[in-house]
Design a protein around this motif. Structure first.
Motif, PDB file in Angstrom:
ATOM      1  N   ILE A   1      -2.732   2.033  -4.338  1.00  0.00           N
ATOM      2  CA  ILE A   1      -2.134   3.426  -3.921  1.00  0.00           C
ATOM      3  C   ILE A   1      -3.302   4.250  -3.217  1.00  0.00           C
ATOM      4  O   ILE A   1      -4.691   3.905  -3.722  1.00  0.00           O
ATOM      5  N   PHE A   2      -3.054   4.658  -2.017  1.00  0.00           N
ATOM      6  CA  PHE A   2      -4.381   5.175  -1.370  1.00  0.00           C
ATOM      7  C   PHE A   2      -3.744   6.114  -0.963  1.00  0.00           C
ATOM      8  O   PHE A   2      -3.045   6.431  -0.363  1.00  0.00           O
TER       9      PHE A   2
ATOM     10  N   ILE B   1       0.915  -1.208  -0.054  1.00  0.00           N
ATOM     11  CA  ILE B   1       0.005   0.199  -0.044  1.00  0.00           C
ATOM     12  C   ILE B   1       0.884   1.177  -0.370  1.00  0.00           C
ATOM     13  O   ILE B   1       2.127   1.600   0.498  1.00  0.00           O
ATOM     14  N   THR B   2       0.585   2.459  -1.047  1.00  0.00           N
ATOM     15  CA  THR B   2       1.227   3.460  -1.563  1.00  0.00           C
ATOM     16  C   THR B   2       0.650   5.024  -0.698  1.00  0.00           C
ATOM     17  O   THR B   2      -0.604   4.684  -1.617  1.00  0.00           O
ATOM     18  N   ASP B   3       1.322   5.395   0.027  1.00  0.00           N
ATOM     19  CA  ASP B   3       0.772   6.756  -0.486  1.00  0.00           C
ATOM     20  C   ASP B   3       1.341   7.784  -2.020  1.00  0.00           C
ATOM     21  O   ASP B   3       2.014   7.060  -2.206  1.00  0.00           O
ATOM     22  N   VAL B   4       0.768   8.466  -2.500  1.00  0.00           N
ATOM     23  CA  VAL B   4       1.612   9.634  -3.497  1.00  0.00           C
ATOM     24  C   VAL B   4       2.232  10.547  -2.755  1.00  0.00           C
ATOM     25  O   VAL B   4       4.160  10.494  -3.262  1.00  0.00           O
ATOM     26  N   GLU B   5       2.371  11.298  -2.391  1.00  0.00           N
ATOM     27  CA  GLU B   5       3.109  12.029  -1.913  1.00  0.00           C
ATOM     28  C   GLU B   5       3.837  11.974  -0.748  1.00  0.00           C
ATOM     29  O   GLU B   5       2.751  11.455   0.028  1.00  0.00           O
TER      30      GLU B   5
ATOM     31  N   SER C   1      -9.048   6.126  -2.739  1.00  0.00           N
ATOM     32  CA  SER C   1      -9.466   8.073  -1.802  1.00  0.00           C
ATOM     33  C   SER C   1      -9.489   7.788  -0.893  1.00  0.00           C
ATOM     34  O   SER C   1     -10.245   7.205  -0.549  1.00  0.00           O
ATOM     35  N   LYS C   2      -8.496   8.347  -0.325  1.00  0.00           N
ATOM     36  CA  LYS C   2      -8.815   8.781   1.610  1.00  0.00           C
ATOM     37  C   LYS C   2      -9.739   9.508   1.505  1.00  0.00           C
ATOM     38  O   LYS C   2     -10.262  10.116   0.545  1.00  0.00           O
ATOM     39  N   PRO C   3     -10.869   9.006   2.832  1.00  0.00           N
ATOM     40  CA  PRO C   3     -10.643   8.660   3.474  1.00  0.00           C
ATOM     41  C   PRO C   3     -11.016   7.084   3.596  1.00  0.00           C
ATOM     42  O   PRO C   3     -12.050   6.157   4.260  1.00  0.00           O
ATOM     43  N   GLU C   4     -11.140   6.244   1.697  1.00  0.00           N
ATOM     44  CA  GLU C   4     -12.575   5.267   1.627  1.00  0.00           C
ATOM     45  C   GLU C   4     -11.717   4.003   2.559  1.00  0.00           C
ATOM     46  O   GLU C   4     -11.222   2.739   1.618  1.00  0.00           O
TER      47      GLU C   4
END
Length: 301
Positions: A262-263, A232-236, A285-288
């Motif tokens: 991507i989360f 699981i990875t964030d973008v920024e 998409s956060k916060p789903e």
């Protein structure tokens, strides 16, 4: 000011564009991918009994937007000439917000490698910022806009109670790597994934550290997929962003079959196409958090 988001057409370059703006005596930045447009400040309709950081609402064409006053968020005095202020109209965490700032200067194209995390000596900056950029003899603080929004409305954040709606779940033996630069969100991800049965999660605060771990693991293990079943990875993120990390994973013969999700708060249409371009197996998409867990269930059965 219209924002051209077509400049960084190639995905996974580990670059971003930052809009630099001023609030009080500070210089700050926001990722251009979060910005819809920048307009002159307009008259605001006050809302009774609202959060102290909320200035009110404003009508922009056919939409009514909440106005968040960054002078109040950051503890600066109000503008002496508020008619000269700007609104940065942003979209994140699936909501649109207008942030009041005092001046917008220019757009810089930089590498995530130029961004450093605030350390313990930064006098509270870590709670406000996702990173610091040293540029042109100045320090640009990248604000954590997601935290600003969640501090105002906690319902826009990740909540363990959402996971409980999935019912009783069994413990899973699956091993997950999660990459998230926000200390607060790493804690919330740990709590929610554990509640969902995924308690074997290894966390990293940037893509570079995660990539070093993945490289070490594949060199030490006969079959890396026995050690890591999903990422699981964030973008920024400072040092290496989630798109560049995903691109590297999918271009590596030993790692390519590991699902990458991507989360991020940035899953706009443009960002979604970038994620597809680097080979992400899913994008939430956060916060789903419930959708994230359901996708994990599908990918690592």
């Amino acid at each position: 000011m219209n924002i051209d988001k077509g400049i960084l057409l190639e995905s996974g370059t580990n670059e971003l564009e930052v809009i630099v703006f001023q609030v009080g005596t500070g210089t700050f930045g926001i990722n251009v991918m979060k910005v819809r447009e920048i307009i002159q400040a307009q008259p605001v309709t006050a809302l009774p009994n609202s959060h102290p950081h909320i200035e009110g609402i404003v009508r922009l064409r056919d939409e009514v937007l909440t106005v968040v006053n960054l002078m109040k968020v950051l503890g600066f005095q109000p503008s002496e000439q508020p008619e000269n202020d700007k609104f940065i109209v942003s979209e994140l965490n699936q909501i649109k917000v207008a942030f009041r700032v005092q001046n917008v200067s220019r757009i810089h194209r930089i590498s995530w490698e130029q961004i450093e995390k605030p350390n313990e000596l930064s006098q509270g900056l870590e709670s406000l910022s996702t990173g610091i950029v040293k540029m042109d003899n100045q320090m640009i603080l990248l604000l954590d806009f997601e935290k600003v929004v969640v501090d105002i409305n906690p319902d826009k954040g990740i909540n363990v109670n959402q996971v409980k709606s999935l019912g009783k779940r069994e413990r899973s033996h699956k091993k997950i790597v999660a990459v998230e630069d926000s200390t607060m969100l790493r804690k919330l991800l740990h709590e929610t994934l554990s509640e969902a049965g995924y308690d074997q999660v290894t966390f990293f605060d940037n893509g570079k550290s995660a990539w070093e771990y993945l490289t070490f693991t594949k060199n030490e293990q006969t079959d890396v997929k026995e050690e890591i079943q999903l990422i699981i990875t964030d973008v920024e993120m400072p040092q290496m962003d989630g798109h560049h990390l995903t691109k590297r994973i999918k271009e590596d013969e030993q790692l390519a079959d590991i699902p990458v999700v991507i989360f991020s708060s940035l899953i706009s249409e443009d960002v979604y196409h970038k994620g597809k371009g680097v080979g992400a197996d899913g994008q939430i998409s956060k916060p789903e958090i419930v959708k994230l867990i359901q996708l994990i269930d599908q990918l690592i059965l």
